[in-house]
Each structure stands twice: as structure tokens, then as C-alpha cells.
Design an enzyme around this catalytic site. Structure first.
Site, PDB file in Angstrom:
ATOM      1  N   HIS A  73       0.830  -1.212   0.000  1.00 34.98           N
ATOM      2  CA  HIS A  73       0.000   0.000   0.000  1.00 34.98           C
ATOM      3  C   HIS A  73       0.860   1.255   0.000  1.00 34.98           C
ATOM      4  CE1 HIS A  73       0.519   0.957   4.375  1.00 34.98           C
ATOM      5  NE2 HIS A  73       0.591  -0.358   4.512  1.00 34.98           N
ATOM      6  N   ASP A  75      -0.686   4.312   0.686  1.00 31.61           N
ATOM      7  CA  ASP A  75      -1.259   5.285   1.623  1.00 31.61           C
ATOM      8  C   ASP A  75      -0.518   5.195   2.954  1.00 31.61           C
ATOM      9  OD1 ASP A  75      -2.480   2.718   2.007  1.00 31.61           O
ATOM     10  OD2 ASP A  75      -4.075   3.632   3.186  1.00 31.61           O
ATOM     11  N   ASP A 106       6.394   1.886   6.819  1.00 31.30           N
ATOM     12  CA  ASP A 106       5.082   1.280   6.528  1.00 31.30           C
ATOM     13  C   ASP A 106       4.385   2.054   5.426  1.00 31.30           C
ATOM     14  OD1 ASP A 106       2.754  -0.187   6.719  1.00 31.30           O
ATOM     15  OD2 ASP A 106       2.052   0.772   8.545  1.00 31.30           O
ATOM     16  N   GLU A 140      -5.199   0.944   2.643  1.00 34.58           N
ATOM     17  CA  GLU A 140      -4.908  -0.065   3.666  1.00 34.58           C
ATOM     18  C   GLU A 140      -4.993   0.524   5.061  1.00 34.58           C
ATOM     19  OE1 GLU A 140      -2.847  -2.833   6.359  1.00 34.58           O
ATOM     20  OE2 GLU A 140      -2.339  -0.734   5.972  1.00 34.58           O
ATOM     21  N   GLU A 141      -4.561   1.770   5.187  1.00 32.15           N
ATOM     22  CA  GLU A 141      -4.536   2.417   6.503  1.00 32.15           C
ATOM     23  C   GLU A 141      -5.898   2.996   6.891  1.00 32.15           C
ATOM     24  OE1 GLU A 141      -2.173   1.947   8.375  1.00 32.15           O
ATOM     25  OE2 GLU A 141      -0.244   2.029   7.362  1.00 32.15           O
ATOM     26  N   GLU A 169       4.345  -6.058   4.070  1.00 37.51           N
ATOM     27  CA  GLU A 169       4.182  -5.346   5.348  1.00 37.51           C
ATOM     28  C   GLU A 169       5.412  -5.516   6.247  1.00 37.51           C
ATOM     29  OE1 GLU A 169       1.952  -3.341   6.504  1.00 37.51           O
ATOM     30  OE2 GLU A 169       0.163  -3.614   5.288  1.00 37.51           O
ATOM     31  N   HIS A 358       4.128   4.271  12.032  1.00 37.65           N
ATOM     32  CA  HIS A 358       3.099   5.174  12.578  1.00 37.65           C
ATOM     33  C   HIS A 358       3.665   6.155  13.614  1.00 37.65           C
ATOM     34  CE1 HIS A 358      -0.565   2.438  11.419  1.00 37.65           C
ATOM     35  NE2 HIS A 358       0.417   2.365  10.529  1.00 37.65           N
TER      36      HIS A 358
END
Length: 385
Positions: A73, A75, A106, A140-141, A169, A358
């Protein structure tokens, strides 16, 4: 054939402020890179009422099987308070052997590593028997409604066959090579509303306080021992995440009380079997307390386990050879888009170290990024040999 450098591409991808579900042009940028390697590409934009539209990308090189797919992903989560970062999160910087920026961990760097690995592989062979594909989402997020789930539906309609999928991931807790994910626990959220009778605090006999019923229900939910886990999965757990009573006066017994809970469940259960169990508790206690209740469930995914096959073990051996660490097979952590992909293909997850995902000053070790590119390149060489 262009030689794509993983660090340079990671920097270029991070520059796009693609905070979920905003695309910010990153999908078109990656599409152009893949076209330069010979991929046939399609940007898929999906829409659904009450959700923002999302751009996704499916790219394929080759028209024969087997088809080895990489999924990821583009995003990212919001950066949070900018002043807490040592850099602008969308102006990546290299410091002390680490690339810093939102998405460095990520998972834009993992995508860069795979694209670089493909360019390396293509430059090392005249031709290969099979196809390489990428399934990249921008959802995805976020809600995960207009992302991988809908791409899989599209691929099914097109009768596109994927023989194996590697989801990039960040799977490693502390160092590269520690862990491969071969499954995930299921996830279900429940929003429970208990309805009583509003009244004056001084006259409780004229009211029915829903918070009393709610507390009794939540106590029983927390006392449930769902299971002791399995050899592949940790035990099922339920956590209360919100308790709300919309009441602005201190002398009023409320008419309703709400609570939200989330359950992470292993493959001893399905979302349906858990719903049935919980609904019995809600009914029994509410009836005893002369209250009513409403329950709304949202299932993010069922528990799943991909039984290791020869490709899984080949990937494990490649990782061990390059990192000198034998990765364990695991099902820990939250949900991922593998929950959608596993419906059409066997899959596993392996990427970078997830320690800073994150977080403020999200970062990836440049050495890890280089080694991940080597791992992905060797996986392709072994898969198509």
C-alpha cells in the site's frame, strides 16, 4: 532496461503526501516506473457511497503462469504534530544510516525494494517463464473498502490467476529476518447500546439506569475465556475500547448507554459463532434488568492461516541465507490486506522492521532496505528457476 535504486525510489515515493485515502499523484508516479520496466498497468479507482474514492494499481509483466504477485500500500497514516518531527515528514532525509519520512517503514520503502528487485532480476535474465505482478492499494490504513478488497473482486471477474502472493508489510519486530506472517487473527468490532428509562436521580424507582445493565454486560464479556490459543495462534481476546453516556446533567439518570469493543479471534472461531455467543449474554442480562439493547457488528476479517508450501519454505531459506536469521512463522499482530488476497492465492507477509511504523520520525535502516531488495531479488530468481 533501467536499473532502479531502492533508496532513490523510496525517497521519491515518500515525497508524495499520500495520507489515506489521498493519492496525491503517487499511484501514477509508480505506474510510470513500472511501465519503464515493461509492465502492463491499470489504475483502478473504486467508489462507494459514504466513502471517499480510492486509486489502486494492478501491474503485470508477462502473460504466462505462474504469476508471482507482490502486494502493498502507498497510503500512509497522518504525520501528527509536525513540530515533533526532526524533519518535514514528506521531505525524506538520511541520518545516521536511516531514511526518515512518513511511510519509510510502513510501507513505501518495501515497495521500492520490490521494484528495485524486479529491475535487478530482469537485468540478470534474458527471459523468464511466468509473470510478475504488483497489487498496490491506497486504502490499507483507512476503511479498506475501496482498496485491495475491490481489486480482488476485479481480478476474479477478469479471471486473473495469482499463484503466490508476497505482502510486503513490516513483519519483523526488532531485526530483519525474524518473522514471516502466514496468517492473522480475525477482527470484529461491536457497538452496543443499552436502552433504559430516563429519570431523576432522586427517584430511581421511576427510572431504569442503562449504565447498570451495561456495566454488568461488560464485566461478563471481559470474564469470557474464549480459548487458550492454538499452536499457530495466540488466544482470542476482547477489549472494551469506548464507553459513552450522552448526558449533560448530573442529576439525570440517562436513557441510554453505549460501549464499543473489539475482538481479535483465532481460527477456533468465526465471527458468526462469536456473535451468537455474545448475543445470548446481551439478551439474558438485558431481560433480567428489564432493559433493551441494540448491537451493531463490523467484521474487518476472519481468522486465516496459509499452510506453508514449497514457496513458503524457499522464501524462508532465502531470508536465512541473506540475514543469517531463520525467520519464524507467525500469526501475531493486527489485520492486513492478506485477509483479502488469501481468498484467491496462497500468501505470506515479509517486509522491514516495524519498530517505528506510525511513529514520529518513522525510519528504515538503509542496510535493511538494501538487504530486503536482495531478498526480494533472490526470491524471484528461485521462484522462476
Amino acid at each position: 532496461m533501467p536499473n532502479i535504486n531502492e533508496l532513490q525510489l523510496a525517497k521519491e515515493l515518500i515525497k508524495f503526501p499520500s495520507v489515506t485515502p489521498t493519492d496525491a499523484g503517487v499511484m501514477k508516479f509508480l505506474e510510470k516506473k513500472l511501465k519503464s520496466l515493461g509492465f502492463k498497468t491499470k489504475v483502478l479507482e473504486f467508489r462507494e457511497k459514504n466513502y471517499k474514492p480510492v486509486k489502486n494499481l494492478y501491474a503485470r509483466l508477462g502473460n504466462k503462469g505462474p504469476n508471482f504477485c507482490y502486494a502493498g500500500h502507498l497510503d500512509v497514516v497522518p504525520p501528527g504534530t509536525l513540530k515533533n518531527w526532526t524533519i518535514n515528514p514528506f521531505k525524506p532525509s538520511v541520518k545516521k544510516g536511516h531514511l526518515i519520512g512518513r511511510g519509510a517503514n510502513d510501507m513505501k520503502s518495501s515497495i521500492a525494494a520490490f521494484v528495485s528487485a524486479v529491475s535487478d532480476y530482469l537485468n540478470s535474465v534474458n527471459k523468464f517463464n511466468g509473470s510478475i505482478s504488483l497489487l498496490i492499494t491506497g486504502d490499507e490504513e483507512g476503511d479498506a473498502v475501496n482498496g485491495t478488497k475491490k481489486v480482488i473482486e476485479y481480478l476474479k471477474k477478469k479471471r486473473e490467476k495469482i499463484d503466490f502472493c508476497l505482502v510486503g508489510e513490516p513483519t519483523n519486530p526488532n531485526k530483519l529476518g525474524e518473522m514471516i506472517k502466514i496468517g492473522r487473527r480475525g477482527s470484529m468490532t461491536g457497538k452496543l447500546t443499552v436502552i433504559g428509562v430516563q429519570g431523576h436521580v432522586a427517584y430511581p424507582q421511576r427510572a431504569n439506569n442503562p449504565s447498570t445493565t451495561l456495566v454488568k454486560i461488560l464485566k461478563e464479556l471481559k470474564d469470557i475465556k474464549f480459548d487458550k490459543g492454538t499452536k499457530d495462534f495466540q488466544p482470542t481476546n476482547l477489549e472494551v475500547t469506548k464507553i459513552n453516556i450522552q448526558n449533560t446533567a448530573d442529576n439525570v439518570i440517562p436513557g441510554a448507554a453505549e460501549a464499543t469493543f473489539n475482538i481479535r479471534f483465532n481460527n477456533k472461531h468465526t465471527s458468526q459463532s462469536i456473535k451468537k455467543k455474545l448475543n445470548k449474554i446481551f439478551s439474558r442480562i438485558s431481560k433480567k434488568e428489564k432493559s433493551k439493547f441494540n448491537i451493531n457488528y463490523r467484521v474487518s476479517g476472519e481468522a486465516f492461516l496459509t499452510k506453508p508450501n514449497k514457496t513458503t519454505f524457499m522464501i524462508q531459506n532465502v531470508i536465512k541465507k541473506i540475514t543469517r536469521v531463520k525467520p519464524i512463522f507467525s500469526t501475531t499482530g493486527g489485520t492486513s490486506d492478506a485477509r483479502f488476497i488469501r481468498k484467491i492465492a496462497p500468501c505470506l507477509e515479509f517486509g522491514l522492521v516495524g519498530k517505528t511504523m506510525h511513529k514520529v520520525d518513522e525510519a528504515v535502516s538503509i542496510k535493511d532496505l538494501r538487504n530486503l531488495t536482495k531478498i526480494y531479488s533472490n526470491i524471484l530468481k528461485n521462484y522462476f528457476q
